[in-house]
Design an enzyme around this catalytic site. Structure first.
Site, PDB file in Angstrom:
ATOM      1  N   GLN A  21      -9.831  24.010  21.493  1.00 21.32           N
ATOM      2  CA  GLN A  21     -10.893  23.010  21.300  1.00 21.32           C
ATOM      3  C   GLN A  21     -10.837  21.992  22.430  1.00 21.32           C
ATOM      4  O   GLN A  21      -9.912  21.177  22.486  1.00 21.32           O
ATOM      5  CB  GLN A  21     -10.654  22.318  19.954  1.00 21.32           C
ATOM      6  CG  GLN A  21     -11.630  21.226  19.604  1.00 21.32           C
ATOM      7  CD  GLN A  21     -11.168  20.472  18.365  1.00 21.32           C
ATOM      8  OE1 GLN A  21      -9.977  20.443  18.047  1.00 21.32           O
ATOM      9  NE2 GLN A  21     -12.088  19.858  17.659  1.00 21.32           N
ATOM     10  N   GLU A  30     -12.724  21.176  10.657  1.00 21.55           N
ATOM     11  CA  GLU A  30     -11.342  20.927  11.103  1.00 21.55           C
ATOM     12  C   GLU A  30     -10.581  20.149  10.025  1.00 21.55           C
ATOM     13  O   GLU A  30      -9.450  20.482   9.692  1.00 21.55           O
ATOM     14  CB  GLU A  30     -11.386  20.138  12.419  1.00 21.55           C
ATOM     15  CG  GLU A  30     -10.015  19.746  12.940  1.00 21.55           C
ATOM     16  CD  GLU A  30     -10.081  19.046  14.299  1.00 21.55           C
ATOM     17  OE1 GLU A  30     -11.182  18.932  14.872  1.00 21.55           O
ATOM     18  OE2 GLU A  30      -9.024  18.621  14.784  1.00 21.55           O
ATOM     19  N   SER A  64      -4.682  21.878  22.087  1.00 19.34           N
ATOM     20  CA  SER A  64      -3.717  22.780  21.448  1.00 19.34           C
ATOM     21  C   SER A  64      -4.035  24.226  21.820  1.00 19.34           C
ATOM     22  O   SER A  64      -5.210  24.633  21.796  1.00 19.34           O
ATOM     23  CB  SER A  64      -3.766  22.641  19.927  1.00 19.34           C
ATOM     24  OG  SER A  64      -3.544  21.305  19.552  1.00 19.34           O
TER      25      SER A  64
HETATM   26  C1  LIG Z   1      -0.796  17.545  17.476  1.00 18.10           C
HETATM   27  C2  LIG Z   1      -2.142  17.210  18.033  1.00 18.10           C
HETATM   28  C3  LIG Z   1      -2.991  18.222  18.400  1.00 18.10           C
HETATM   29  C4  LIG Z   1      -4.234  17.928  18.964  1.00 18.10           C
HETATM   30  N1  LIG Z   1      -5.035  18.965  19.339  1.00 18.10           N
HETATM   31  C5  LIG Z   1      -6.242  18.700  19.911  1.00 18.10           C
HETATM   32  C6  LIG Z   1      -7.071  19.779  20.352  1.00 18.10           C
HETATM   33  O1  LIG Z   1      -6.731  20.959  20.235  1.00 18.10           O
HETATM   34  N2  LIG Z   1      -8.251  19.489  20.950  1.00 18.10           N
HETATM   35  C7  LIG Z   1      -8.690  18.203  21.097  1.00 18.10           C
HETATM   36  O2  LIG Z   1      -9.791  18.028  21.621  1.00 18.10           O
HETATM   37  N3  LIG Z   1      -7.918  17.155  20.697  1.00 18.10           N
HETATM   38  C8  LIG Z   1      -6.706  17.379  20.111  1.00 18.10           C
HETATM   39  N4  LIG Z   1      -5.898  16.332  19.691  1.00 18.10           N
HETATM   40  C9  LIG Z   1      -6.331  14.974  20.008  1.00 18.10           C
HETATM   41  C10 LIG Z   1      -6.758  14.154  18.789  1.00 18.10           C
HETATM   42  O3  LIG Z   1      -8.011  14.569  18.310  1.00 18.10           O
HETATM   43  C11 LIG Z   1      -6.768  12.680  19.249  1.00 18.10           C
HETATM   44  O4  LIG Z   1      -5.431  12.327  19.557  1.00 18.10           O
HETATM   45  C12 LIG Z   1      -7.299  11.769  18.172  1.00 18.10           C
HETATM   46  O5  LIG Z   1      -8.671  11.969  17.948  1.00 18.10           O
HETATM   47  C13 LIG Z   1      -7.072  10.282  18.536  1.00 18.10           C
HETATM   48  O6  LIG Z   1      -7.562  10.011  19.815  1.00 18.10           O
HETATM   49  P1  LIG Z   1      -6.636   9.281  20.892  1.00 18.10           P
HETATM   50  O7  LIG Z   1      -5.335  10.004  20.963  1.00 18.10           O
HETATM   51  O8  LIG Z   1      -7.443   9.156  22.149  1.00 18.10           O
HETATM   52  O9  LIG Z   1      -6.343   7.828  20.293  1.00 18.10           O
HETATM   53  P2  LIG Z   1      -7.283   6.559  20.367  1.00 18.10           P
HETATM   54  O10 LIG Z   1      -8.675   6.924  19.966  1.00 18.10           O
HETATM   55  O11 LIG Z   1      -7.100   5.909  21.690  1.00 18.10           O
HETATM   56  O12 LIG Z   1      -6.680   5.648  19.227  1.00 18.10           O
HETATM   57  C14 LIG Z   1      -5.547   4.806  19.437  1.00 18.10           C
HETATM   58  C15 LIG Z   1      -5.305   3.996  18.158  1.00 18.10           C
HETATM   59  O13 LIG Z   1      -6.458   3.144  17.879  1.00 18.10           O
HETATM   60  C16 LIG Z   1      -6.935   3.388  16.553  1.00 18.10           C
HETATM   61  N5  LIG Z   1      -8.401   3.289  16.541  1.00 18.10           N
HETATM   62  C17 LIG Z   1      -9.266   3.812  17.453  1.00 18.10           C
HETATM   63  N6  LIG Z   1     -10.543   3.550  17.079  1.00 18.10           N
HETATM   64  C18 LIG Z   1     -10.489   2.872  15.908  1.00 18.10           C
HETATM   65  C19 LIG Z   1     -11.485   2.317  15.042  1.00 18.10           C
HETATM   66  N7  LIG Z   1     -12.791   2.438  15.283  1.00 18.10           N
HETATM   67  N8  LIG Z   1     -11.058   1.661  13.913  1.00 18.10           N
HETATM   68  C20 LIG Z   1      -9.715   1.537  13.630  1.00 18.10           C
HETATM   69  N9  LIG Z   1      -8.735   2.037  14.441  1.00 18.10           N
HETATM   70  C21 LIG Z   1      -9.116   2.685  15.569  1.00 18.10           C
HETATM   71  C22 LIG Z   1      -6.509   4.804  16.228  1.00 18.10           C
HETATM   72  O14 LIG Z   1      -6.437   5.021  14.825  1.00 18.10           O
HETATM   73  C23 LIG Z   1      -5.131   4.876  16.898  1.00 18.10           C
HETATM   74  O15 LIG Z   1      -4.152   4.313  16.063  1.00 18.10           O
HETATM   75  C24 LIG Z   1      -4.656  16.587  19.137  1.00 18.10           C
HETATM   76  C25 LIG Z   1      -3.789  15.550  18.744  1.00 18.10           C
HETATM   77  C26 LIG Z   1      -2.554  15.853  18.197  1.00 18.10           C
HETATM   78  C27 LIG Z   1      -1.659  14.724  17.783  1.00 18.10           C
END
Ligand SMILES: Cc1cc2nc3c(=O)[nH]c(=O)nc-3n(C[C@H](O)[C@H](O)[C@H](O)COP(=O)(O)OP(=O)(O)OC[C@H]3O[C@@H](n4cnc5c(N)ncnc54)[C@H](O)[C@@H]3O)c2cc1C
Length: 337
Positions: free
Chosen positions: A47, A165, A82
């Site tokens: 994805q 998902e 992933s």
């Molecule tokens: C094991 C694992 C597998 C993954 N696999 C994939 C994959 O295959 N493909 C893919 O595309 N992605 C994948 N991801 C990514 C995952 O979808 C993102 O990590 C997730 O959506 C959070 O985005 P970010 O890491 O950019 O954090 P951010 O969006 O930067 O968030 C940082 C912090 O701010 C908080 N926050 C952000 N916005 C808000 C809001 N509006 N209100 C309150 N709090 C907020 C969040 O909760 C978090 O605590 C994976 C992640 C993990 C951990």
């Protein structure tokens, strides 16, 4: 399937979220081409959604797809992808119109992972496993039949993918449906000869009650699916609760596992191989604790690995905070954040 000892085809993203989106919006030719090998796990899917600057706010993504004759030319970077290193195909979101509001200028593509210009770089997580990656897209050319649905209609399809998902990631089993169940945890206590620690017993019962509540909420999701309804906010409710529950299960298991709970267990494949080899050799050198002679799917040394992985639960597939925003807005009707 678990009770019958049948392994499900290992193509979680393909079966769990790419497949349902193709069934929803793919052309007949796309369904014909992709669905059967997807279900048979002959083609593994990944994805390509998250980017360094777009996670929770996914619609802020900046990967561009520009039309050039019969092809789309894609440039950008994805992250946390992933299984990208083992995937043949990826579902890809890219911006096709930068001049309209962000949700209205995104399209949904299928990207062959062996296309020229696709570079996959590994990211090793804190368990020691390599499960996710960075993916760089440099002048990747996709023919027009790789577009799913309408040009600029990708956000509606992304929501279909993300809804499915959440359902897939909230199956029975503490680690996104892949991990131990409450039965495995109770088994761990039995194998330790029970516990007279009253606090530990209370914690165990608390997670057991959580597990039962989640099982009942899951029945709602299943009955909605049987009635032909798309996954709704109840999948967010279950995911928000199940992710915390998974961490609680792993915390109790770590404490029950004693010294094993504190060891750095290393990559999970190596652990499973060691456990399997020791169990089948029955060698006196292999201690019973380590070997798991009864063939349990969760021998003691795997639990510390699961404990470390459980941190990912409240982040991947949409963070717990974001799930709570969805519940607040769509279930409680509160103003949007
Ligand atoms: C094991 C694992 C597998 C993954 N696999 C994939 C994959 O295959 N493909 C893919 O595309 N992605 C994948 N991801 C990514 C995952 O979808 C993102 O990590 C997730 O959506 C959070 O985005 P970010 O890491 O950019 O954090 P951010 O969006 O930067 O968030 C940082 C912090 O701010 C908080 N926050 C952000 N916005 C808000 C809001 N509006 N209100 C309150 N709090 C907020 C969040 O909760 C978090 O605590 C994976 C992640 C993990 C951990």
């Amino acid at each position: 399937m678990r009770r019958a000892g049948v392994r499900r085809p290992s193509n979680q993203i393909g079966i769990g979220w790419a497949g349902p989106t193709l069934i929803h919006a793919g052309s007949e030719a796309q369904k014909e081409r992709y669905l059967r090998p997807l279900l048979a796990a002959e083609e593994i899917w990944c994805q390509l959604f998250s980017e360094p600057g777009a996670g929770s706010d996914l619609a802020a993504l900046s990967t561009r797809a520009v039309r050039d004759g019969d092809e789309w030319v894609v440039n950008g970077q994805k992250v946390w992808t992933s299984f990208a290193h083992m995937a043949s195909l990826g579902i890809l979101l890219a911006r096709t119109d930068p001049d309209v509001p962000k949700h209205s200028g995104i399209s949904y593509f299928i990207c062959p992972m062996d296309a020229p210009g696709v570079t996959v770089r590994p990211i090793v997580d804190m368990t020691g496993d390599h499960a996710f990656n960075e993916v760089f897209l440099d002048d990747v050319r996709l023919s027009a039949d790789h577009l799913v649905g309408e040009v600029n209609g990708g956000w509606a399809l992304a929501k279909v993918t993300l809804g499915n998902e959440r359902v897939s990631l909230s199956g029975e089993g503490a680690l996104w449906g892949q991990g131990p169940t409450m039965g495995d945890l109770v088994d761990l206590v039995r194998r330790a000869g029970g516990t007279s620690d009253r606090i530990l017993r209370q914690r165990l019962m608390r997670v057991w009650v959580e597990g039962e509540i989640l099982r009942l909420i899951r029945l709602r999701t299943v009955s909605a699916a049987l009635a032909g309804r798309a996954p709704g906010p109840e999948a967010s409710v279950r995911k928000a609760l199940a992710d915390d529950h998974g961490q609680h299960v792993m915390e109790v298991a770590k404490d029950l596992s004693g010294a094993y709970g504190m060891t750095d267990s290393g990559p999970v494949e190596a652990l499973m191989a060691r456990a399997g080899a020791a169990a089948s050799s029955g060698s006196p050198g292999a201690s019973d604790d380590m070997a798991d002679p009864k063939g349990h799917s969760w021998p003691p040394m795997i639990w510390s690995h699961g404990y470390l992985f459980a941190r990912a639960l409240t982040i991947g597939g949409g963070t717990s905070e974001v799930q709570r925003n969805i519940i607040a807005e769509r279930v409680l009707g509160l103003p949007s954040s």
